[in-house]
Motif scaffolding. Structure first.
Motif, PDB file in Angstrom:
ATOM      1  N   LEU A  34       3.752   3.487 -13.433  1.00  0.00           N
ATOM      2  CA  LEU A  34       3.234   2.361 -12.645  1.00  0.00           C
ATOM      3  C   LEU A  34       1.960   2.718 -11.876  1.00  0.00           C
ATOM      4  O   LEU A  34       1.511   1.948 -11.032  1.00  0.00           O
ATOM      5  CB  LEU A  34       4.320   1.874 -11.672  1.00  0.00           C
ATOM      6  N   LYS A  35       1.369   3.883 -12.193  1.00  0.00           N
ATOM      7  CA  LYS A  35       0.250   4.324 -11.345  1.00  0.00           C
ATOM      8  C   LYS A  35      -0.960   3.392 -11.402  1.00  0.00           C
ATOM      9  O   LYS A  35      -1.621   3.178 -10.396  1.00  0.00           O
ATOM     10  CB  LYS A  35      -0.123   5.782 -11.580  1.00  0.00           C
ATOM     11  N   ASP A  36      -1.227   2.791 -12.549  1.00  0.00           N
ATOM     12  CA  ASP A  36      -2.379   1.880 -12.631  1.00  0.00           C
ATOM     13  C   ASP A  36      -2.132   0.613 -11.811  1.00  0.00           C
ATOM     14  O   ASP A  36      -3.034   0.114 -11.122  1.00  0.00           O
ATOM     15  CB  ASP A  36      -2.666   1.494 -14.087  1.00  0.00           C
ATOM     16  N   ILE A  37      -0.914   0.105 -11.885  1.00  0.00           N
ATOM     17  CA  ILE A  37      -0.581  -1.105 -11.117  1.00  0.00           C
ATOM     18  C   ILE A  37      -0.675  -0.813  -9.622  1.00  0.00           C
ATOM     19  O   ILE A  37      -1.236  -1.597  -8.852  1.00  0.00           O
ATOM     20  CB  ILE A  37       0.833  -1.600 -11.500  1.00  0.00           C
ATOM     21  N   VAL A  38      -0.155   0.325  -9.216  1.00  0.00           N
ATOM     22  CA  VAL A  38      -0.195   0.706  -7.800  1.00  0.00           C
ATOM     23  C   VAL A  38      -1.647   0.868  -7.338  1.00  0.00           C
ATOM     24  O   VAL A  38      -2.015   0.388  -6.252  1.00  0.00           O
ATOM     25  CB  VAL A  38       0.620   2.003  -7.576  1.00  0.00           C
ATOM     26  N   ALA A  39      -2.469   1.499  -8.153  1.00  0.00           N
ATOM     27  CA  ALA A  39      -3.881   1.675  -7.782  1.00  0.00           C
ATOM     28  C   ALA A  39      -4.545   0.308  -7.604  1.00  0.00           C
ATOM     29  O   ALA A  39      -5.330   0.098  -6.674  1.00  0.00           O
ATOM     30  CB  ALA A  39      -4.599   2.487  -8.855  1.00  0.00           C
ATOM     31  N   GLY A  40      -4.198  -0.633  -8.446  1.00  0.00           N
ATOM     32  CA  GLY A  40      -4.769  -1.983  -8.352  1.00  0.00           C
ATOM     33  C   GLY A  40      -4.338  -2.710  -7.095  1.00  0.00           C
ATOM     34  O   GLY A  40      -5.077  -3.542  -6.567  1.00  0.00           O
ATOM     35  N   LEU A  41      -3.141  -2.382  -6.609  1.00  0.00           N
ATOM     36  CA  LEU A  41      -2.625  -3.071  -5.408  1.00  0.00           C
ATOM     37  C   LEU A  41      -3.160  -2.436  -4.124  1.00  0.00           C
ATOM     38  O   LEU A  41      -3.151  -3.078  -3.069  1.00  0.00           O
ATOM     39  CB  LEU A  41      -1.094  -3.053  -5.409  1.00  0.00           C
ATOM     40  N   GLY A  42      -3.569  -1.174  -4.195  1.00  0.00           N
ATOM     41  CA  GLY A  42      -4.175  -0.540  -3.018  1.00  0.00           C
ATOM     42  C   GLY A  42      -3.215   0.297  -2.196  1.00  0.00           C
ATOM     43  O   GLY A  42      -2.073   0.543  -2.588  1.00  0.00           O
ATOM     44  N   PRO A  43      -3.685   0.749  -1.014  1.00  0.00           N
ATOM     45  CA  PRO A  43      -2.963   1.770  -0.238  1.00  0.00           C
ATOM     46  C   PRO A  43      -1.621   1.323   0.346  1.00  0.00           C
ATOM     47  O   PRO A  43      -0.841   2.175   0.782  1.00  0.00           O
ATOM     48  CB  PRO A  43      -3.941   2.129   0.883  1.00  0.00           C
ATOM     49  N   LYS A  44      -1.364   0.046   0.384  1.00  0.00           N
ATOM     50  CA  LYS A  44      -0.066  -0.400   0.906  1.00  0.00           C
ATOM     51  C   LYS A  44       0.987  -0.522  -0.190  1.00  0.00           C
ATOM     52  O   LYS A  44       2.061  -1.085   0.024  1.00  0.00           O
ATOM     53  CB  LYS A  44      -0.210  -1.719   1.649  1.00  0.00           C
ATOM     54  N   ALA A  45       0.665   0.008  -1.379  1.00  0.00           N
ATOM     55  CA  ALA A  45       1.612  -0.018  -2.494  1.00  0.00           C
ATOM     56  C   ALA A  45       1.919   1.397  -2.950  1.00  0.00           C
ATOM     57  O   ALA A  45       1.076   2.291  -2.877  1.00  0.00           O
ATOM     58  CB  ALA A  45       1.011  -0.810  -3.651  1.00  0.00           C
ATOM     59  N   LYS A  46       3.169   1.593  -3.394  1.00  0.00           N
ATOM     60  CA  LYS A  46       3.526   2.852  -4.045  1.00  0.00           C
ATOM     61  C   LYS A  46       4.590   2.561  -5.087  1.00  0.00           C
ATOM     62  O   LYS A  46       5.168   1.465  -5.119  1.00  0.00           O
ATOM     63  CB  LYS A  46       4.018   3.875  -3.026  1.00  0.00           C
ATOM     64  N   ALA A  47       4.831   3.544  -5.941  1.00  0.00           N
ATOM     65  CA  ALA A  47       5.900   3.414  -6.931  1.00  0.00           C
ATOM     66  C   ALA A  47       6.871   4.565  -6.734  1.00  0.00           C
ATOM     67  O   ALA A  47       6.476   5.652  -6.295  1.00  0.00           O
ATOM     68  CB  ALA A  47       5.323   3.447  -8.339  1.00  0.00           C
ATOM     69  N   VAL A  48       8.116   4.295  -7.020  1.00  0.00           N
ATOM     70  CA  VAL A  48       9.136   5.353  -6.983  1.00  0.00           C
ATOM     71  C   VAL A  48       9.988   5.198  -8.241  1.00  0.00           C
ATOM     72  O   VAL A  48       9.913   4.198  -8.945  1.00  0.00           O
ATOM     73  CB  VAL A  48      10.047   5.249  -5.725  1.00  0.00           C
TER      74      VAL A  48
END
Ligand SMILES: NC(=O)c1ccc[n+]([C@@H]2O[C@H](COP(=O)([O-])OP(=O)(O)OC[C@H]3O[C@@H](n4cnc5c(N)ncnc54)[C@H](OP(=O)(O)O)[C@@H]3O)[C@@H](O)[C@H]2O)c1
Length: 222
Positions: free
Chosen positions: A54-68
């Motif tokens: 999910l790293k590309d999606i998280v990068a697109g959402l910005g610093p308030k997003a992360k994946a686990v």
């Protein structure tokens, strides 16, 4: 919460209100996550394939997003949104969401998800089965009635007369949380009743696919 300083129309309010996790990161998860971030929340995403996927999606959402990884999705979260195909819910660990507030955004389609007479005849609502699966959780149903394509372009500030309605069904505190969240992300909450009544907003109901204002939904249901 003061709606005049929250959400659509402001880039950020500089304060985190909730930690919201999304199980499912296809169309629905990221679309809602984007609006939740805009409303000042932090989001966490998961799927079956691990945080790295999910790293590309998280990068697109910005610093308030992360994946686990899925096993860690509920840790420290205030709210979990289920955004997976309905027939996948039974495959998710039923202990994972114990004591959690959950919004079920899924839809049951017999052709896709398998024939279930109790669901087809509305003997039980699909989200009640979700609540039964995730024992110890509190479940509301929302975000399920129309396509998330271009969702952000439909969002409007609180007080706008032509806000698009999003329905919510459920009971107790989780329903209040879902109702507030709908408004914060730019939509007009519409109370569709209890979780037991949530079959009314399922995919075979009159509201499914409806995108309109409070006046329009009131007329439609009159
Ligand atoms: N698309 C819409 O506009 C829309 C609008 C409202 C409601 N809905 C409903 O919302 C749900 C999701 O729709 P969608 O369009 O977002 O579907 P989607 O694009 O197919 O995404 C489904 C997501 O769920 C993940 N997933 C599948 N099985 C999983 C499992 N067992 N555990 C964890 N993650 C799992 C998938 O990732 P992996 O396969 O990598 O695990 C994927 O990230 C459906 O029930 C749909 O009916 C859709």
């Amino acid at each position: 919460m003061d709606p005049s300083i929250i959400g659509i129309g402001t880039d950020s309010i500089g304060e985190t209100h909730m930690k919201i996790a999304f199980i499912g990161s296809g169309h629905v998860g990221p679309a809602l996550a984007k609006l939740a971030i805009k409303a000042g929340h932090e989001v966490t995403l998961a799927n079956r394939h691990g945080a790295d996927s999910l790293k590309d999606i998280v990068a697109g959402l910005g610093p308030k997003a992360k994946a686990v990884n899925l096993a860690d999705i509920a840790e420290g979260q205030d709210l979990i949104v289920l955004a997976v195909p309905y027939n996948q819910i039974k495959n998710i660990d039923s202990d994972l969401l114990r004591d959690k507030k959950v919004i079920d955004a899924s839809n049951y389609f017999p052709q896709r998800d398998g024939q279930n007479t109790d669901l087809i005849t509305h003997k039980i609502a699909s989200s009640q089965l979700v609540a039964n699966h995730f024992h110890g959780s509190e479940v509301a149903k929302a975000f399920n009635t129309f396509s998330v394509a271009n969702l952000d372009s439909l969002a409007k500030a609180a007080g706008a007369p032509d806000r698009i309605v999003m329905t919510v069904a459920g009971d107790g505190e989780v329903k209040k949380i879902a109702t507030d969240l709908i408004s914060e992300i730019g939509f007009q909450p519409y109370d569709a009743g209890s979780l037991a009544e949530s079959f009314k907003i399922q995919a075979d109901g009159p509201i499914f696919g409806f995108q309109g204002t409070l006046d329009e939904i009131t007329k439609k249901l009159a």
